[in-house]
Scaffold this motif. Structure first.
Motif, PDB file in Angstrom:
ATOM      1  N   GLU A 186       1.435  -0.935   0.078  1.00  0.00           N
ATOM      2  CA  GLU A 186      -0.295   0.069  -0.204  1.00  0.00           C
ATOM      3  C   GLU A 186       0.823   1.676   0.034  1.00  0.00           C
ATOM      4  OE1 GLU A 186      -3.198  -0.417   3.175  1.00  0.00           O
ATOM      5  OE2 GLU A 186      -3.656  -2.315   2.214  1.00  0.00           O
TER       6      GLU A 186
ATOM      7  N   SER B 134      -8.432  -4.557   1.263  1.00  0.00           N
ATOM      8  CA  SER B 134      -7.261  -3.906  -0.151  1.00  0.00           C
ATOM      9  C   SER B 134      -8.725  -3.262  -0.557  1.00  0.00           C
ATOM     10  CB  SER B 134      -7.410  -5.201  -1.184  1.00  0.00           C
ATOM     11  OG  SER B 134      -6.354  -6.364  -0.745  1.00  0.00           O
TER      12      SER B 134
ATOM     13  N   VAL C  37      -8.084   0.427  -1.605  1.00  0.00           N
ATOM     14  CA  VAL C  37      -8.410   1.351  -2.786  1.00  0.00           C
ATOM     15  C   VAL C  37      -9.198   2.422  -2.975  1.00  0.00           C
ATOM     16  CG1 VAL C  37      -8.937   0.654  -5.714  1.00  0.00           C
ATOM     17  CG2 VAL C  37      -7.139  -0.630  -4.245  1.00  0.00           C
TER      18      VAL C  37
ATOM     19  N   ASN D 217       3.794  -0.729 -10.420  1.00  0.00           N
ATOM     20  CA  ASN D 217       4.691  -1.039  -9.193  1.00  0.00           C
ATOM     21  C   ASN D 217       3.961  -2.247  -8.644  1.00  0.00           C
ATOM     22  OD1 ASN D 217       5.925   1.031 -10.713  1.00  0.00           O
ATOM     23  ND2 ASN D 217       5.663   2.823  -8.837  1.00  0.00           N
ATOM     24  N   ILE D 218       2.667  -1.762  -8.376  1.00  0.00           N
ATOM     25  CA  ILE D 218       2.002  -3.067  -7.409  1.00  0.00           C
ATOM     26  C   ILE D 218       1.811  -4.661  -8.002  1.00  0.00           C
ATOM     27  CG2 ILE D 218      -0.743  -3.724  -6.483  1.00  0.00           C
ATOM     28  CD1 ILE D 218       0.146  -1.210  -5.077  1.00  0.00           C
TER      29      ILE D 218
ATOM     30  N   PHE E 238       0.561   2.944 -11.094  1.00  0.00           N
ATOM     31  CA  PHE E 238       0.393   2.118  -9.684  1.00  0.00           C
ATOM     32  C   PHE E 238      -0.168   0.886 -10.184  1.00  0.00           C
ATOM     33  CE2 PHE E 238      -3.266   0.279  -7.392  1.00  0.00           C
ATOM     34  CZ  PHE E 238      -2.951   0.537  -6.799  1.00  0.00           C
ATOM     35  N   ARG E 239      -0.400   0.698 -11.323  1.00  0.00           N
ATOM     36  CA  ARG E 239      -0.641  -0.959 -11.686  1.00  0.00           C
ATOM     37  C   ARG E 239       0.036  -1.485 -11.614  1.00  0.00           C
ATOM     38  NH1 ARG E 239      -4.205   1.827 -15.411  1.00  0.00           N
ATOM     39  NH2 ARG E 239      -2.782   1.199 -16.964  1.00  0.00           N
TER      40      ARG E 239
ATOM     41  N   GLY F 255       2.050   2.078  -3.437  1.00  0.00           N
ATOM     42  CA  GLY F 255       0.661   2.071  -4.240  1.00  0.00           C
ATOM     43  C   GLY F 255       0.413   3.856  -4.233  1.00  0.00           C
ATOM     44  N   ARG F 256       0.372   4.041  -2.798  1.00  0.00           N
ATOM     45  CA  ARG F 256       0.711   5.493  -2.622  1.00  0.00           C
ATOM     46  C   ARG F 256       1.983   6.513  -3.442  1.00  0.00           C
ATOM     47  NH1 ARG F 256      -0.317   3.617   2.585  1.00  0.00           N
ATOM     48  NH2 ARG F 256      -2.616   3.357   3.030  1.00  0.00           N
TER      49      ARG F 256
END
Length: 205
Positions: free
Chosen positions: A85, A142, A146, A100-101, A97-98, A88-89
């Protein structure tokens, strides 16, 4: 007399607190040992020693070592998910984001232990409710993350958040199970980012 009655009432409470603390120590010790010895068999004696407990307390609190290891695997996964998380931030846009996550999730050290926990839930029906309990917690955590992120960033998803969370984790965990079962390739061959529909207004579609 009143003092004795108060002490009698408080004793069960203290006992429950000690029990919860012991149970927590056993889970944390098992999670740490699994992290330190990936793929190796971890004994009840080693877990109990690390937790400052007795081996028979594993059976007392969890019923079996396998049940304890399920709890420990998902504790490690939830800890990893919190680190994900934070990654993601830091993403500047939804595409980043997609990407890296997905990369971070597939590199999580807890995934092999969780794959074993899922396999245990399949082979031992008595463990299935324990696995499901932890999966539901993972999905809810999760989904909350999100929801907060897209509200703050003004991003969107192309499906309900509950479906987004379940689809993403099912894809990630399924990939690990396939690789551990001997399927050709590695988790790096999977387009996990494609399992996410989070996007911003500048993206087409």
């Amino acid at each position: 007399m009143e003092t004795k009655r108060t002490e009698a009432r408080s004793t069960p409470g203290r006992s429950r607190d000690r029990g919860r603390a012991t149970r927590r120590r056993l889970i944390e010790a098992a999670a740490q040992l699994c992290k330190e010895r990936p793929g190796a068999e971890v004994s009840v004696a080693a877990i109990a020693h690390a937790a400052g407990a007795f081996p028979n307390q594993v059976t007392y609190y969890f019923g079996s070592k396998d049940a304890l290891l399920v709890h420990a695997a998902f504790l490690g996964l939830l800890h990893d998910a919190r680190r994900i998380e934070r990654i993601g931030r830091q993403a500047a846009d939804a595409e980043t984001f997609r990407r890296n996550i997905a990369r971070a999730v597939l590199a999580m050290p807890s995934l092999p232990s969780v794959a074993r926990a899922l396999a245990a839930g399949i082979s031992k029906p008595e463990l299935a409710p324990v696995v499901d309990q932890h999966l539901q917690l993972l999905f809810r955590q999760s989904e909350r993350f999100v929801s907060q992120l897209i509200d703050h960033r003004g991003w969107r998803t192309r499906r309900p958040l509950s479906v987004e969370a379940r689809t993403f984790w099912s894809t990630a965990l399924g990939a690990v199970l396939l690789v551990r079962a001997g399927a050709h390739g590695t988790v790096a061959d999977l387009d996990l980012a494609g399992a996410l529909t989070i996007h911003d207004e500048s993206e087409p579609g």
